[in-house]
Design an enzyme around this catalytic site. Structure first.
Site, short mmCIF file in Angstrom:
data_model
loop_
_atom_site.label_atom_id
_atom_site.label_comp_id
_atom_site.label_asym_id
_atom_site.label_seq_id
_atom_site.Cartn_x
_atom_site.Cartn_y
_atom_site.Cartn_z
N ARG A 149 38.38 38.04 36.85
CA ARG A 149 38.39 37.45 35.54
C ARG A 149 37.97 38.20 34.81
O ARG A 149 36.93 39.23 35.01
CB ARG A 149 37.71 36.11 35.27
N LYS A 173 32.39 31.94 36.43
CA LYS A 173 31.78 30.86 34.97
C LYS A 173 30.58 29.76 35.69
O LYS A 173 30.43 29.31 37.00
CB LYS A 173 33.56 28.97 35.29
N HIS A 245 43.83 39.05 33.10
CA HIS A 245 44.78 38.18 33.81
C HIS A 245 45.54 38.85 34.60
O HIS A 245 46.46 38.19 35.79
CB HIS A 245 45.28 36.63 32.75
N HIS A 271 38.15 29.63 42.13
CA HIS A 271 38.30 27.73 41.68
C HIS A 271 37.30 26.90 41.90
O HIS A 271 37.12 27.00 43.01
CB HIS A 271 39.34 27.68 41.60
#
Length: 299
Positions: A149, A173, A245, A271
């Site tokens: 990312r 994240k 992206h 993910h």
């Protein structure tokens, strides 16, 4: 109960309890601000605990009238639902007014993907005569090689490069760390940058461990990465809509097209859900056909 106090508590909840990034927190708070402005303009002095389902439905109608896309509406509604769930958990409200609030139906959008040739064309378009040219080439190779990312790229640390083992440690994240394999080509370009342009910079103390720096010796902004890629795409005359992206989408699609295990790709991309990774299988119908032919008992 005042809106500002509720928002502040919600922010702390997202930061401390949910461990969300500052960007994610800002997006949630922005959703609440939109609702707050609408309610103040249409329902005077309506405190958070007084908000009912009809008020929220009026807000959604307002978004629709303004031409807000279904995808953006759904994301905004999701933020509002999180806010009222927080108030319910904290005992600030007796019931959740968002329980019956429906989001618009949206299809899964397939991301734009570049071919290997297009990736090479963009990277080869970097002007190595400019001082920052090698930095830009190293960044793009890393972005594609590791499927990062843009936020992960700008926050990549020098001490998180484990080239002898063939990995880089990435902070994803919610500050979750993962190890991602790095290609030999990316390693070569990064080392050229480290031993060249980066050594000429006067590095700010707070950015000493940041890998990719601007000309002032500070961490690059996300916007700068977007600008670099946009300018290169224009330079080579590419008419696809390209962003940082796009390199990540291409990385995942090329892996799956080559037969990579979906769970392995999920791990490399960071993910949380395999469902998010599965979208890339829709981008290669030949891969799906061959998988069914090989493994389905009726084939």
């Amino acid at each position: 109960m005042k809106w500002e106090d509720s928002k502040k508590g919600f922010e702390n909840f997202l930061r401390l309890e949910k461990s969300l990034s500052q960007n994610s927190i800002a997006a949630y708070v922005n959703d609440i601000n939109k609702l707050m402005v609408f309610l103040e303009g249409n329902f005077k002095k309506l405190a958070p605990e007084k908000v009912k389902l009809n008020h929220l439905r009026s807000f959604v109608e307002h978004l629709n009238d303004r031409g807000v896309s279904p995808r953006t509406q759904a994301r905004t509604i999701s933020g509002i639902k999180s806010f009222f769930k927080y108030l319910l958990i904290e005992g600030k409200i007796q019931g959740d007014p968002t329980t019956l609030l429906e989001s618009p139906k949206i299809g899964r959008k397939l991301p734009d993907v570049l071919t290997m040739e297009e990736i090479d064309t963009i990277i080869d378009a970097v002007d190595l005569e400019k001082p920052e040219g090698q930095r830009n080439k190293a960044m793009l190779e890393t972005l594609y090689s590791c499927g990062l990312r843009v936020s992960e790229l700008v926050n990549l640390k020098v001490t998180n490069l484990f080239f002898e083992q063939g990995f880089v440690k990435v902070e994803g994240k919610s500050e979750k760390e993962r190890l991602v394999p790095v290609s030999e080509k990316a390693v070569v370009e990064i080392n050229k940058y480290l031993n060249g342009y980066r050594k000429t910079l006067r590095i700010s103390p707070e950015s000493e461990n940041v890998l990719f720096l601007n000309r002032r010796g500070k961490k690059l902004s996300r916007v700068m990465i977007f600008t670099i890629i946009k300018n290169l795409a224009q330079k080579v005359g590419m008419d696809k809509k390209i962003s940082p992206h796009t390199f990540r989408h291409s990385f995942a699609t090329h892996l799956i097209s080559g037969g990579a295990d979906l769970r392995a790709v999920q791990e490399m991309l960071g993910h949380e859900s395999i469902l998010t990774t599965e979208i890339y299988t829709h981008l290669d119908r030949d891969y799906l056909k061959s998988t069914i032919s090989q493994f389905h008992p009726r084939s």
